[in-house]
Design an enzyme around this catalytic site. Structure first.
Site, PDB file in Angstrom:
ATOM      1  N   GLY A   1       0.792  -1.222   0.000  1.00 37.60           N
ATOM      2  CA  GLY A   1       0.000   0.000   0.000  1.00 37.60           C
ATOM      3  C   GLY A   1       0.823   1.269   0.000  1.00 37.60           C
ATOM      4  O   GLY A   1       0.278   2.363   0.147  1.00 37.60           O
TER       5      GLY A   1
ATOM      6  N   GLU B   1       0.809   3.385  -5.489  1.00 39.35           N
ATOM      7  CA  GLU B   1      -0.470   3.242  -6.172  1.00 39.35           C
ATOM      8  C   GLU B   1      -0.365   2.174  -7.264  1.00 39.35           C
ATOM      9  O   GLU B   1       0.724   1.808  -7.709  1.00 39.35           O
ATOM     10  CB  GLU B   1      -0.870   4.575  -6.812  1.00 39.35           C
TER      11      GLU B   1
ATOM     12  N   ASP C   1       4.910  14.076  -8.432  1.00 39.42           N
ATOM     13  CA  ASP C   1       4.409  14.448  -7.107  1.00 39.42           C
ATOM     14  C   ASP C   1       5.412  15.356  -6.390  1.00 39.42           C
ATOM     15  O   ASP C   1       5.043  16.398  -5.842  1.00 39.42           O
ATOM     16  CB  ASP C   1       4.141  13.183  -6.282  1.00 39.42           C
TER      17      ASP C   1
ATOM     18  N   LYS D   1       5.157  19.508  -5.185  1.00 38.45           N
ATOM     19  CA  LYS D   1       5.509  19.973  -3.845  1.00 38.45           C
ATOM     20  C   LYS D   1       6.622  21.007  -3.904  1.00 38.45           C
ATOM     21  O   LYS D   1       6.586  22.019  -3.193  1.00 38.45           O
ATOM     22  CB  LYS D   1       5.934  18.782  -2.982  1.00 38.45           C
TER      23      LYS D   1
END
Length: 322
Positions: A109, A112, A123, A127
């Site tokens: 987990g 993804e 990602d 940021k």
């Protein structure tokens, strides 16, 4: 709420009505930042908090909003994505291949089903764009930030990095140049074992802020997870209840963005073993104005597939690509 379509419609509508908004959606903020700032300026009652959008539970947003206003930041650098740091840490500790560790991260987990946003660096790039606005006062469209992910990193790269006295980490970096321009990028880097960044493993995030008054300050902690993220969201709610912040982006400075990356480069080739390879690479380097710092080769296991590494003296990415 994730995404940049319906989520943006809702956030925009709330701000235009003077509502108080808390969000962890860094992609939305990065994409629509100029419009967000415009709405906040024209709608005095509207408020926006987004601590959870960058590095999970680390209070880096609040820190940059309040604690560096009397200082001058010269560089931001850090690990801004927990998934990629987990993958690279596991590849190093287990001498494992990228695909196997990615599958493990997905099963646990940590990644993804479609991991592209994480492993391709997108990602971290979103940021970094938000942190640049807070630290330097300049909006940088994220698509203008050079970005390289980790999907081509192999266990061989860790072996060569160890020869060079370091390991492999994917970093988000923005440097202020002497002429006032900014040089941002997201890329895998070889980080020396003497650097605190090299020792961060698992899903840990860290942001290093270098400034005139404070020198190097490191902010590290869990970059994701329900409790760290919830902690940031609750802190934002408390700030809003207290009437803070008046403006989430206190600095406004126009700076030129330099997309060219300058530095020391690590270039790995896959070659067929033979005579004259070093000579050919040396001639190509000379042709493109590149000074070679070192040539590295681990013992040959397969003459048809030999990983071979060249590191450079300071040069530009354009020269290396040529």
């Amino acid at each position: 709420m994730g995404g940049t379509t319906l989520a943006w419609e809702i956030v925009q509508a709330c701000l235009l009505k003077g509502k108080k908004v808390v969000t962890a959606n860094k992609a939305l903020l990065s994409k629509y930042l100029p419009r967000v700032i415009e709405i906040l300026r024209d709608t005095p009652k509207a408020r926006l908090c987004f601590e959870a959008a960058v590095c999970g539970g680390i209070p880096i947003i609040h820190t940059l909003q309040h604690d560096y206003l009397g200082d001058s930041i010269s560089e931001l650098r850090g690990i801004m994505n927990g998934t990629t740091n987990y993958i690279l840490s596991k590849m190093e500790s287990d001498n494992a291949d990228y695909a196997a560790v990615l599958k493990e991260a997905q099963d646990l987990g940590f990644a993804e089903a479609d991991p592209a946003a994480d492993v391709e660096g997108w990602d971290a790039r979103s940021k970094l764009a938000l942190l640049i606005k807070l630290a330097f006062g300049t909006y940088v469209p994220e698509e203008s930030i050079p970005c390289k992910g980790i999907s081509r990193i192999t266990s061989e790269d860790f072996a060569y990095a160890k020869q060079l006295g370091g390991t492999v980490k994917i970093l988000g970096v923005c440097r202020a140049n002497e002429d006032g321009s900014l040089s941002p990028f997201v890329s895998p880097c070889i980080v020396s074992f003497s650097d605190v960044v090299s020792r961060l493993s698992g899903c840990t995030n860290m942001v290093e802020v270098t400034s005139a008054n404070m020198g190097n300050c490191h902010f590290s902690g869990p970059g994701a997870g329900r409790f760290p993220t919830a902690n940031s969201v609750i802190n934002d709610l408390v700030m809003l209840a207290r009437g803070e912040p008046d403006t989430p982006f206190p600095l406004e400075v126009e700076r030129r963005i330099v997309s060219e990356i300058q530095g020391l480069f690590y270039v790995r080739f896959i070659i067929k073993d033979g005579v004259g390879i070093v000579r050919v690479i040396g001639e190509l380097a000379e042709k493109n104005g590149i000074s070679i710092y070192s040539i590295l080769q681990t013992p040959v296991k397969d003459v048809q597939r030999v990983p071979f590494v060249m590191t450079t003296e300071p040069t530009t990415l354009t020269q290396v690509k040529e």
